[in-house]
Scaffold this motif. Sequence first.
Motif: not given
Length: 161
Positions: A136-158
């Motif tokens: 089973i491979v879980s995928v996500r639409a790229q246009w929704t993934m990058f904002p989520s990834l950015y938010t995660q990286i931003e919160s980790q750096s904060a």
Amino acid sequence: MVGGIRNLTIHIGFPKTATTALQEQVFPTFGSYVGKFHSHDARRLPFSQAHTSLRTAFAAGDVTPTIVSSWLDTIFSQGRDTCFYSEEGLLKWPSPHDGAFWPFERGYDPYNRRRPHPVIPLLALIQNKTTRLRAIVSVRAQWTMFPSLYTQIESQSARAQ
């Protein structure tokens, strides 16, 4: 084991597809779940070394039939004939830059990606005369993934500041 066949389902989740939440909240409720458990779950202990050996060999691009056979024997121990395993690390390409945050790995080497993804030969080694494999491979639409990834990286750096 019915007819000598073991059944293994492997869940492989791309980044930002709720894999961690599934591994922490949903998958452990399945009696056949053998990992990836998170550190607070004592059920991970019987499988921990086997999982580490498989992941280490996979990351090095050095998975052998012996490693896979040992891993399968461990997860099917205790009389199990059905197992469920989840590991997002199986989607990574072997890289000398371990620890780099996907998809922003340093040192991208296009040569490494001019062949089938390394999970394909691994799955071929797992699927054999005694083990029936479902992936089973879980995928996500790229246009929704990058904002989520950015938010995660931003919160980790904060938090790091």
